[in-house]
Design an enzyme around this catalytic site. Sequence first.
Site, mmCIF file in Angstrom:
data_model
loop_
_atom_site.group_PDB
_atom_site.id
_atom_site.type_symbol
_atom_site.label_atom_id
_atom_site.label_comp_id
_atom_site.label_asym_id
_atom_site.label_seq_id
_atom_site.Cartn_x
_atom_site.Cartn_y
_atom_site.Cartn_z
ATOM 1 N N LYS A 228 0.869 -1.178 0.000
ATOM 2 C CA LYS A 228 0.000 0.000 0.000
ATOM 3 C C LYS A 228 0.905 1.228 0.000
ATOM 4 O O LYS A 228 1.512 1.568 1.026
ATOM 5 C CB LYS A 228 -0.906 0.036 1.233
ATOM 6 C CG LYS A 228 -1.975 -1.053 1.263
ATOM 7 C CD LYS A 228 -1.528 -2.279 1.976
ATOM 8 C CE LYS A 228 -2.685 -3.275 2.096
ATOM 9 N NZ LYS A 228 -2.238 -4.624 2.436
ATOM 10 N N HIS A 407 -6.797 -5.018 11.869
ATOM 11 C CA HIS A 407 -6.044 -5.322 10.656
ATOM 12 C C HIS A 407 -4.641 -4.712 10.693
ATOM 13 O O HIS A 407 -3.887 -4.805 9.732
ATOM 14 C CB HIS A 407 -6.817 -4.796 9.438
ATOM 15 C CG HIS A 407 -6.326 -5.301 8.119
ATOM 16 N ND1 HIS A 407 -5.679 -4.496 7.198
ATOM 17 C CD2 HIS A 407 -6.389 -6.530 7.548
ATOM 18 C CE1 HIS A 407 -5.374 -5.203 6.128
ATOM 19 N NE2 HIS A 407 -5.785 -6.443 6.305
#
EC number: 2.7.8.-
Length: 489
Positions: A228, A407
């Site tokens: 990411k 997460h």
Amino acid sequence: MLLTTWQIIKLIIWGIIIINEIAALYTVFREKRDIAATWAWLLVLTLIPVLGFILYAFLGRKLPQDKMERIQSQTELELSAALEEQKKQFLDMPRPKKQTMRMYRRTIMLFQSIDNAFLTRHNQVDIYTDGQRLFQKMFDDLSNAQKSIHIEFYTIYNDRIGNQLRTLLEQKAAEGVEVRVLYDSWGSMGVKRSFYDALRQNGGLAEPFLMTHSNLFDFRLNYRDHRKIVTIDGKIGYVGGFNVGDQYLGRLPKFGYWRDTHLRVIGGGVYSLQQRFIRDWNASQRHVQDKIIHYRPYFPPITVKQGNTALQIVSNGPESPLEKIKLGYLRLINAAQDHIWIQTPYLIPDDSVLDALRIAIHSGVDVRIMIPCKPDHPFVYRATQYYARQLANEGATIYFYQNGFLHAKTMVVDGKMASVGSANLDFRSFKLNFEINAFMYDHHITDQLEQIFVNDIRNCKVMTPEMFAAQPVWLRFKQTFSRLFSPIL
């Protein structure tokens, strides 16, 4: 002598078994892999004759050699000369007197050696744990972009937040800003290539990682681009655990609130994020004219100190025999003197990491591990529960996060070093996926991450060895059974 019907059936069954075993041996051993994964796949292919090969097609096949070579062939771009000088400085540096500085030096040199990870010292780093706040700030930065926007995500969904991002990128491309989007075709499953047509018409570019345009021919679950990355004008960067989708903003009832960790970086660390994106972008282009050839404009000079955080950006992928981020985790764990605090959605460590945590626990180090209380992938979650139970029995403190879905992928050691990124504490992140983490050397950042951890404890349930032992027998069986396949999860 005529065979009876039953004898014919038995011969057919034995023939299928023999053919299956030969096929299983050939399938598994024709590709180089570690012993644990080899035995796990032999178990699958042997016990599940037909379905096992279907699973292997999804989970077991390695990345084609030509794609490996495209990743491996990318150069180090603008940082190579500076990196060699920096390596020499650290080698020539006198042995630091302070233990903290010795810890920093060894970790920094490790990443310089295994990943050519350049150390940048004066970064401003902001931590985001809430998707709403993160994307609000990110969209503000994107709106102010003047020259370039580079985006790389595992998942960009065609939903409310995904469309907001796409619309903003279309606007910036129309203004003349260079916009490039790199996405993983599996992670963004369901999003058609036409989703980016308007962006392309406005002059932007959007491509799947390693140029796989159709999931019909790319149903491999392994070797995905799990990174990411966002860079804006080469001056602002983002890296962490959030993807782009409504579920990451807590809009899906199945998961509830989405608790993740992401970094916003200003300073030299953005150079490393920019370099990683360009290398991934170029590896994903088949034609020279689509690649980024002139690098220098993407690395603007830094004239003032932005902050006080020293960091290295470390990337990991199956193109390298070294499991770089795992080695970084091991380095942090082995360096710990007081405490190790970990947050991860998937706790499936290999033997080296498991043993390192055991050594730390039995050496008196305070090991705390926080995992979700609910699964997003049930089979993986049962294996996570198994390892959580094992480490609880060894003496680690295990927390089940209960305010939605956890997460975050973070590790903090002794209030001195920390890691935040895309890599989970599992086989998949170590061996199979393309990952990226920021390793930071700054007590101000570690103080913030530790305070976040403490705040999260308020939304957790502590799982003691007695509580694990009291779980239903069937649940513990599922955990143990899932653990058998941990090398391929």
